[in-house]
Design an enzyme around this catalytic site. Structure first.
Site, mmCIF file in Angstrom:
data_model
loop_
_atom_site.group_PDB
_atom_site.id
_atom_site.type_symbol
_atom_site.label_atom_id
_atom_site.label_comp_id
_atom_site.label_asym_id
_atom_site.label_seq_id
_atom_site.Cartn_x
_atom_site.Cartn_y
_atom_site.Cartn_z
ATOM 1 N N ASP A 75 -4.733 2.710 -9.301
ATOM 2 C CA ASP A 75 -5.869 3.094 -8.810
ATOM 3 C C ASP A 75 -6.861 2.195 -8.307
ATOM 4 O O ASP A 75 -7.649 2.479 -7.294
ATOM 5 C CB ASP A 75 -6.711 3.743 -10.333
ATOM 6 C CG ASP A 75 -6.036 5.022 -10.969
ATOM 7 O OD1 ASP A 75 -4.738 5.247 -10.155
ATOM 8 O OD2 ASP A 75 -6.466 5.422 -11.919
ATOM 9 N N ALA A 76 -6.697 1.042 -8.964
ATOM 10 C CA ALA A 76 -7.654 -0.116 -8.426
ATOM 11 C C ALA A 76 -7.304 -0.347 -6.850
ATOM 12 O O ALA A 76 -8.232 -0.732 -6.062
ATOM 13 C CB ALA A 76 -7.506 -1.218 -9.122
ATOM 14 N N ASP B 252 -8.542 2.630 -4.970
ATOM 15 C CA ASP B 252 -10.106 2.251 -4.632
ATOM 16 C C ASP B 252 -10.351 1.079 -3.761
ATOM 17 O O ASP B 252 -11.243 1.373 -2.809
ATOM 18 C CB ASP B 252 -10.732 1.967 -6.187
ATOM 19 C CG ASP B 252 -10.830 2.848 -6.982
ATOM 20 O OD1 ASP B 252 -10.487 4.064 -6.870
ATOM 21 O OD2 ASP B 252 -10.764 2.679 -8.290
ATOM 22 N N SER C 11 -18.377 14.951 -9.519
ATOM 23 C CA SER C 11 -17.728 13.716 -9.839
ATOM 24 C C SER C 11 -18.970 12.907 -10.489
ATOM 25 O O SER C 11 -20.207 13.285 -10.313
ATOM 26 C CB SER C 11 -17.035 13.221 -8.783
ATOM 27 O OG SER C 11 -17.836 12.798 -7.718
ATOM 28 N N ILE C 12 -18.810 11.650 -10.618
ATOM 29 C CA ILE C 12 -19.640 10.718 -11.013
ATOM 30 C C ILE C 12 -19.763 9.586 -10.437
ATOM 31 O O ILE C 12 -18.769 9.049 -10.170
ATOM 32 C CB ILE C 12 -19.376 10.711 -12.602
ATOM 33 C CG1 ILE C 12 -20.502 10.248 -13.399
ATOM 34 C CG2 ILE C 12 -18.302 9.688 -12.841
ATOM 35 C CD1 ILE C 12 -20.190 10.238 -14.823
ATOM 36 N N GLU D 115 -21.438 6.929 -23.692
ATOM 37 C CA GLU D 115 -19.959 7.476 -24.000
ATOM 38 C C GLU D 115 -18.908 6.869 -23.505
ATOM 39 O O GLU D 115 -19.063 5.934 -22.788
ATOM 40 C CB GLU D 115 -19.870 9.035 -23.425
ATOM 41 C CG GLU D 115 -20.944 9.648 -23.943
ATOM 42 C CD GLU D 115 -20.821 11.202 -23.073
ATOM 43 O OE1 GLU D 115 -20.047 11.543 -22.519
ATOM 44 O OE2 GLU D 115 -21.791 12.003 -23.410
ATOM 45 N N LYS E 186 -15.469 6.471 -21.131
ATOM 46 C CA LYS E 186 -14.937 7.107 -19.965
ATOM 47 C C LYS E 186 -13.390 7.266 -20.256
ATOM 48 O O LYS E 186 -12.633 6.334 -19.881
ATOM 49 C CB LYS E 186 -15.195 6.388 -18.845
ATOM 50 C CG LYS E 186 -14.875 7.066 -17.559
ATOM 51 C CD LYS E 186 -15.181 6.570 -16.111
ATOM 52 C CE LYS E 186 -15.067 7.872 -15.087
ATOM 53 N NZ LYS E 186 -13.608 7.858 -14.740
ATOM 54 N N GLU F 242 -12.059 15.925 -21.453
ATOM 55 C CA GLU F 242 -11.042 15.259 -20.757
ATOM 56 C C GLU F 242 -9.735 15.424 -21.530
ATOM 57 O O GLU F 242 -9.639 15.239 -22.961
ATOM 58 C CB GLU F 242 -11.451 13.572 -20.684
ATOM 59 C CG GLU F 242 -10.351 12.735 -20.117
ATOM 60 C CD GLU F 242 -11.092 12.791 -18.668
ATOM 61 O OE1 GLU F 242 -11.952 13.391 -18.295
ATOM 62 O OE2 GLU F 242 -10.471 12.088 -17.852
HETATM 63 S S1 IVH Z 1 -19.241 13.403 -17.104
HETATM 64 C C1 IVH Z 1 -21.742 15.323 -14.100
HETATM 65 N N1 IVH Z 1 -18.328 12.006 -19.226
HETATM 66 O O1 IVH Z 1 -14.710 10.803 -15.343
HETATM 67 C C2 IVH Z 1 -20.792 14.445 -15.007
HETATM 68 N N2 IVH Z 1 -16.847 12.377 -17.240
HETATM 69 O O2 IVH Z 1 -15.822 11.665 -12.239
HETATM 70 C C3 IVH Z 1 -19.515 14.949 -14.843
HETATM 71 N N3 IVH Z 1 -14.838 11.116 -17.616
HETATM 72 O O3 IVH Z 1 -12.964 13.121 -13.852
HETATM 73 C C4 IVH Z 1 -18.619 13.878 -15.674
HETATM 74 N N4 IVH Z 1 -14.885 10.463 -19.409
HETATM 75 O O4 IVH Z 1 -13.056 13.706 -16.315
HETATM 76 C C5 IVH Z 1 -18.047 12.571 -17.940
HETATM 77 N N5 IVH Z 1 -17.393 10.687 -21.003
HETATM 78 C C6 IVH Z 1 -17.514 11.213 -19.797
HETATM 79 C C7 IVH Z 1 -16.014 11.190 -19.378
HETATM 80 C C8 IVH Z 1 -16.014 11.631 -17.801
HETATM 81 C C9 IVH Z 1 -14.161 10.809 -18.508
HETATM 82 C C10 IVH Z 1 -13.954 11.606 -16.280
HETATM 83 C C11 IVH Z 1 -14.147 13.162 -15.945
HETATM 84 C C12 IVH Z 1 -14.225 13.000 -14.372
HETATM 85 C C13 IVH Z 1 -14.669 11.510 -13.920
HETATM 86 C C14 IVH Z 1 -15.888 11.529 -13.322
#
Ligand code: IVH
Length: 700
Positions: A41-42, A45, A90-91, A127, A129, A186
């Site tokens: 992944d790195a 990216d 996405s985030i 939280e 990830k 997840e």
């Molecule tokens: S919140 C609006 N919280 O990271 C925010 N995502 O791009 C929506 N992910 O594929 C995501 N842990 O599946 C959120 N504690 C967590 C997460 C998380 C993993 C993943 C998610 C998404 C990606 C965010």
């Protein structure tokens, strides 16, 4: 990976952008659609960011089909498309793995909210990830009606059948659940489940099963399982789930629940039966975000699953609404990464190392690479079969993974055509083969039928084996010769001063002090340590001899059973089999060891040098009420030390293991018990405290 080359012309930005688009399309397809990535992944990216940078500088080069313009992921043939009622976003990712990552986010939030410096800190939920894949679980009137992957964020895949088989996902919610509730979270695979799955896959492939493959990491294994078209196969793949948010939810005006904060929402999800990670915490202001990032980072290796960072979310839902979104990313959340657990590097050489028992291990020497928080230069290839299976060759570009406490591993070889620019090699080295002779002593290397390992047949004639044998004998858990480490043993054996174990005890101060770089004081210390080590115990001495298959626990069992070394040395295989936990392989190995005259000679000479221990009468078949049971100890006990608890259990015939599995009989948990306790609970292994253990010992 591309390095500028003085002889081939530099591509123009337009050419480079086109090349990057093609490469990224290829890798996105491997990752999102086939669940079989070829690069870490790195690395993806890095390529992605390179393209973003070109497009930012020259917007005219941005094409509508550029990978930067979409979320990735498309619907695989065979799954019904599902349009998400609320898009799955996405985030924003903070790739700065240092504290500034958290501080920058807090500063952005405060600026967007128009807060002044002396305004109170913003409250966040911090939280984990999780490194898996996003899932939307739709409940209508409390019943799971649909599960869908994220897909491109707008349209995902209907994987309801497969998700129904996950025990952690409730099929029905308790009374009082809202008419419509979409839970987002997840789906992931625990590291131990991943290892076990790959082990099974290897067996299936070896047995000739068609269309089976192993997975490169838990994330890909999870993705493969979720999108497995045959639900029966999906059901056999061990998946887990954590909830972290919601999608569509019946509004309060129409009888739905109302929440003021994200934290309250998570607690409600937990109450409805969804797993929410225990580490989830409230954090006020940037300092507490930084502390969370550091705390989780320090314990990341101990978690039973992979995380690639942490996520911070503004706690107040009213503030979240005020902050809103930029393109497809909320302004109220950020992902703050940790150093990647997979990286690309090149194989400089494949060495073969010789272990204590003569085992030959191929080890890949790597160009140094920072992965999972440490610099890695070596990766074991385990044995010939494993090296062949992965087909790692000198000069290859490989993906190296270091996750959890496990030793770094090469997960795959990057195909030659993809590993970089025009200067990358286009041909490969020769396939690895095990040498026919020991690289250290030149004795023949043998592989016994049914064994995976090659061994040097030189025994203690082999300097490598002698060195390892000495280090084994000198270690803390054996007779303990303080200060006798790698370097000194190397010097002693290579200079020919020490040929056998007893030679160590014949070394005087003069011989030691004469060694290169040896100060008088150090020589004195070694002499004193040798003297001290002479007074030992039978189990330590036995373990120290390095008999194949005789670990610490077996040495203890043997000592307890026979009481005296001579009785062990003279025991028949049959008599050895009477010892708790000694099976035919171990019995045979002990017998073979003591049948060799030079091994008996070593024992005699060590005794002559003054090594001694207490002996006793053979145990009168002391009852072993806990024979056959396996215990795992975790945490701190109120009265006993770990070692004391272990001794008590072993005296009753139990085995004490270091990790929890389905075969564990009991876990004894004390204060601050960690992941072993979680695992016991997940596997349904009975858990007791110290008092419970003492009661069990008393009753039996
Ligand atoms: S919140 C609006 N919280 O990271 C925010 N995502 O791009 C929506 N992910 O594929 C995501 N842990 O599946 C959120 N504690 C967590 C997460 C998380 C993993 C993943 C998610 C998404 C990606 C965010």
């Amino acid at each position: 990976m591309t390095t500028p080359d003085l002889f081939s012309p530099q591509p123009t930005p337009a050419e480079r952008a086109a090349e990057l688009r093609a490469t990224l399309h290829h890798h996105a397809h491997r990752y999102y659609t086939l669940d079989a990535p070829e690069i870490p992944d790195a690395e993806y990216d890095r390529l992605f960011q390179e393209l973003q940078a070109i497009e930012a500088a020259m917007p005219e080069l941005r094409t509508p089909d550029s990978p930067t313009q979409r979320v990735g992921g498309s619907v695989l043939d065979g799954f019904k498309p599902v349009r998400h009622a609320v898009p799955m976003l996405s985030i924003n990712t903070e790739t700065d793995t240092e504290a500034t990552g958290a501080r920058n986010f807090d500063a952005r939030v405060r600026r967007a909210l128009g807060l002044a410096e002396d305004d109170p800190p913003v409250e966040y939920v911090a939280e984990l990830k999780f490194d898996g894949l996003a899932m939307n679980l739709r409940y209508e009137h409390g019943v799971l009606v649909q599960a869908a992957t994220r897909g491109d964020g707008e349209v995902g895949e209907d994987v309801t059948q497969n998700m129904r088989t996950l025990r952690q996902i409730p099929l029905r919610l308790p009374a009082g659940a809202p008419p419509v509730l979409e839970v987002r979270g997840e789906v992931y695979m625990r590291r131990d489940d991943f290892e076990a799955l790959n082990e099974r896959q290897r067996e299936r492939i070896a047995a000739g099963a068609k269309g089976e493959k192993t997975f490169v990491n838990p994330r890909n294994a999870a993705a493969g399982a979720v999108r497995q078209l045959d639900p029966a196969i999906a059901a056999r793949r061990p998946l887990s789930f954590f909830a972290y948010g919601v999608g569509e939810l019946t509004p309060a005006e129409q009888g739905g629940p109302s929440f003021d904060t994200h934290h309250a929402l998570l607690m409600q999800l937990k109450a409805w039966g969804f797993p929410v990670a225990d580490q989830t915490a409230l954090a006020r202001g940037a300092d507490e975000l930084v502390a969370f990032h550091q705390r989780i980072g320090a314990s990341r290796d101990q978690l039973p699953y992979d995380i690639d960072g942490v996520v911070y979310k503004v706690n107040s839902l009213a503030l979240q609404r005020r902050l809103g979104f930029v393109t497809r990313e909320p302004r109220w959340a950020v992902a703050h990464k940790y150093p990647a657990q997979e990286q690309m590097t090149t194989v400089l050489a494949i060495d073969v190392q010789v272990g204590r028992t003569g085992k030959l291990t191929p080890v890949a020497k790597l160009a140094p690479v920072f992965v999972g928080g440490v610099t890695v230069t070596n990766a074991t290839l385990h044995n010939e079969d494993e090296a062949r299976r992965k087909d790692v060759r000198v000069g290859d570009t490989v993906v190296v993974r270091r996750a959890g406490d496990v030793i770094p591993e090469i997960v795959s070889v990057v195909p030659v055509s993809l590993n970089g620019g025009s200067d990358a090699p286009t041909t490969r080295g020769v396939p690895f083969t095990m040498p026919t002779h020991c690289p250290v002593c030149g004795s023949e290397a043998e592989r016994e039928p049914g064994e995976v390992d090659h061994r040097c047949s030189g025994g203690l004639f082999c300097a490598a084996q002698r060195k390892q044998a000495m280090l084994h004998f000198a270690q803390r858990r054996a007779v303990e010769i303080e200060g006798l480490g790698d370097k000194l043993v190397e010097q002693l054996v290579d200079s020919g001063v020490v040929k056998t174990l007893p030679d160590l005890y014949r070394l005087g101060f003069t011989a030691l002090a004469a060694l290169d770089r040896m100060a008088d004081k150090s020589a004195q210390n070694i002499v004193a340590a040798l003297e001290k080590s002479k007074r030992t115990t039978l189990p330590r001495f036995l373990f120290g001899l390095g008999i194949r298959h005789v670990g610490e626990a077996t040495a203890k069992d043997l000592a307890r059973h026979f009481g005296q070394l001579d009785r062990i040395m003279d025991a028949t295989e049959e008599q050895l089999l009477a010892v708790n936990a000694v099976g035919p392989v171990v019995a045979h190995s002990i017998r073979t060891f003591f049948d060799q005259p030079h091994n008996r000679e070593v024992v005699e000479q060590l005794r002559a040098c003054g090594l001694s221990w207490e002996e006793s009468e053979p145990a009168e078949q002391v009852p072993q009420p806990l024979a056959g049971q396996t215990f795992v100890l975790t945490g701190t006990f109120p009265t006993l030390s770990r070692d004391q608890a272990k001794d008590l259990l072993e005296a009753a015939g139990a085995k004490v293991a270091g990790s929890v599995s389905k075969k564990t009989s009991y876990v004894v948990a004390g204060a601050e018990a960690g992941s072993k306790l979680d695992k016991a609970q997940a596997l349904g292994v009975p858990v007791m405290d110290e008092a419970g253990m003492l009661a069990l010992l008393n009753n039996t």
